[in-house]
Design an enzyme around this catalytic site. Structure first.
Site, PDB file in Angstrom:
ATOM      1  CB  ALA A 125      -0.928  -0.018   1.209  1.00  0.00           C
ATOM      2  CD  GLU A 243       7.020  -1.156  -5.946  1.00  0.00           C
ATOM      3  OE1 GLU A 243       7.035  -0.255  -6.809  1.00  0.00           O
ATOM      4  OE2 GLU A 243       6.319  -1.118  -4.923  1.00  0.00           O
ATOM      5  NE  ARG A 244      10.894   2.079 -10.029  1.00  0.00           N
ATOM      6  CZ  ARG A 244      11.252   3.222  -9.439  1.00  0.00           C
ATOM      7  NH1 ARG A 244      12.541   3.452  -9.187  1.00  0.00           N
ATOM      8  NH2 ARG A 244      10.336   4.111  -9.090  1.00  0.00           N
ATOM      9  CD  GLN A 340      -1.028  -2.784 -38.117  1.00  0.00           C
ATOM     10  OE1 GLN A 340      -1.578  -2.502 -37.057  1.00  0.00           O
ATOM     11  NE2 GLN A 340      -1.378  -2.242 -39.272  1.00  0.00           N
TER      12      GLN A 340
END
Length: 411
Positions: A125, A243-244, A340
């Site tokens: 959080a 996190e990254r 595409q």
């Protein structure tokens, strides 16, 4: 990671992750996207049963004690399932980072161990309604009263808000201090005073129970403080690594999934009397996607090696930010190439490309927008460049008229 770089142990880990991915029921993916499932608890428990959660953490708490270069292998494999399941898979690695690095032995036994078995669900959080990237502007407050804190405030965009058993919450504990020195981190267990005020309807990444939490004088025992009081800045900076890194590794898996679907389609679909993969308009998109995914994979691996090797923190921060930015941008581009290639049918739910498109749009925003990654990348680059000036060759001098100082006007 590239096949030639893998050890036998890493191949075994990767193959175990692939077996887990094959186990995942198709119905779970569909039900989560249709929001018939609010959180994939069974999925997380099965990953825990297979000893695939929080791989970097000590085996004494349920991990495997491996490095980042190993964990990214597993995350890429799980990433092919899409953002929602990948996020559920890596959350023990994210929340567990704070506990593993800053928690006490008792806290690790109480919270880290059940996270790694999948018995309990954790969530982070961090973001507030007033802003996401401005972490140190947090307004959620925790006021000490005897042997507990009273927590008051709101957090939004919390994956797992609806069903998580515990939350890693950042709150201001010293309102008079400079912003970076007045925030603390806590484990807050679901209970009285913890309310899910809103559940978000999302474009993609559905089925993770993403919502807004409101803390109404929730009583948090003092022993739930992670690290030292007012010391959450160090925890926040540490948390940006998992996190990254998890976002980057998962993004490669998502891009890979879209590419595989599109490449197989292009080998079956015929137009003008031949397979469409024979047309450069298609095959060059495939080549571009392969190249960029491999480049992203190499960058993620390099960032992992930097962190594992105890590299200069600024350089690691730059590489982790580069990995997150480039891998998520690449996944988005590859998914668009895939759509595409499929043409109109790719825009329907006959193929999973449209879901992957919706999923990958988020990963360029969360865990720090890619614009924030740009800020970090250039900041760390300039800092290192200027610090190393005296030790490096004077490249500016390698010009015929380099000595014309009167021509070098800067102000």
């Amino acid at each position: 990671m590239f096949e030639a770089m893998l050890t036998e142990e890493q191949r075994a880990l990767r193959d175990g992750a692939r077996d887990f991915v094959r186990w995942v029921p198709r119905e779970l993916i569909l039900d989560m996207d249709a929001e018939r499932v609010t959180y994939p608890r069974g999925f997380v428990r099965e990953a825990g049963r297979r000893n695939l959660l929080g791989l970097r953490f000590p085996s004494s708490y349920g991990g495997r004690g491996v490095d980042w270069v190993d964990e990214i292998l597993a995350i890429e494999e799980v990433g092919v399932l899409g953002t929602a399941l990948a996020c559920a898979y890596v959350m023990p690695s994210i929340v567990g980072e704070a506990l593993n690095v800053f928690g006490t032995g008792e806290q690790k036994e109480r919270w880290l161990a059940p996270l790694l078995t999948g018995e309990r669900i954790g969530a982070e959080a961090l973001t507030e309604p007033r802003g996401g990237s401005d972490f140190f502007g947090t307004t959620t407050e925790a006021r000490r009263e005897g042997d507990h804190y009273l927590l008051r405030g709101q957090k939004r965009f919390i994956v797992g808000a609806v069903e998580a058993d515990m939350f890693l919450v950042y709150a201001r504990t010293d309102p008079e201090a400079e912003p970076r020195h007045g925030i603390s981190a806590f484990i807050v267990e679901r209970g009285e005073g913890v309310e899910v005020a809103y559940q978000y309807g999302l474009l993609g990444t559905r089925g993770g129970g993403t919502g807004r939490l409101v803390f109404r004088d929730a009583r948090v025992p003092a022993e739930n403080l992670i690290g030292r009081e007012h010391g959450a800045a160090a925890i926040f900076y540490q948390m940006m690594i998992p996190e990254r890194m998890t976002s980057a590794a998962g993004a490669i898996g998502m891009g890979r999934a879209a590419l595989e679907v599109a490449a197989r389609y292009s080998d079956k679909r015929h137009a003008f009397g031949r397979k469409i993969r024979r047309f450069e308009g298609v095959s060059f998109k495939v080549a571009d996607a392969i190249t960029k995914l491999d480049a992203a994979r190499g960058l993620v691996y390099g960032a992992a090696r930097s962190v594992d090797g105890g590299d200069d923190p600024g350089r690691s921060r730059r590489l982790v930010s580069e990995a997150k930015k480039f891998a998520t941008d690449t996944a988005w581009e590859v998914v668009n190439h895939a759509m595409q290639i499929l043409g109109g049918i790719g825009y329907t739910d006959v193929y999973p490309i449209e879901r992957l498109l919706r999923d990958t749009r988020l990963i360029m925003i969360w865990t720090g927008t890619n614009e924030v990654m740009d800020l970090i990348i250039q900041h760390e680059y300039y800092k290192q460049l200027l610090a190393d000036e005296a030790r490096n060759r004077d490249l500016e001098g390698d010009a015929p008229e380099a000595g014309q100082v009167d021509e070098k006007v800067y102000v």
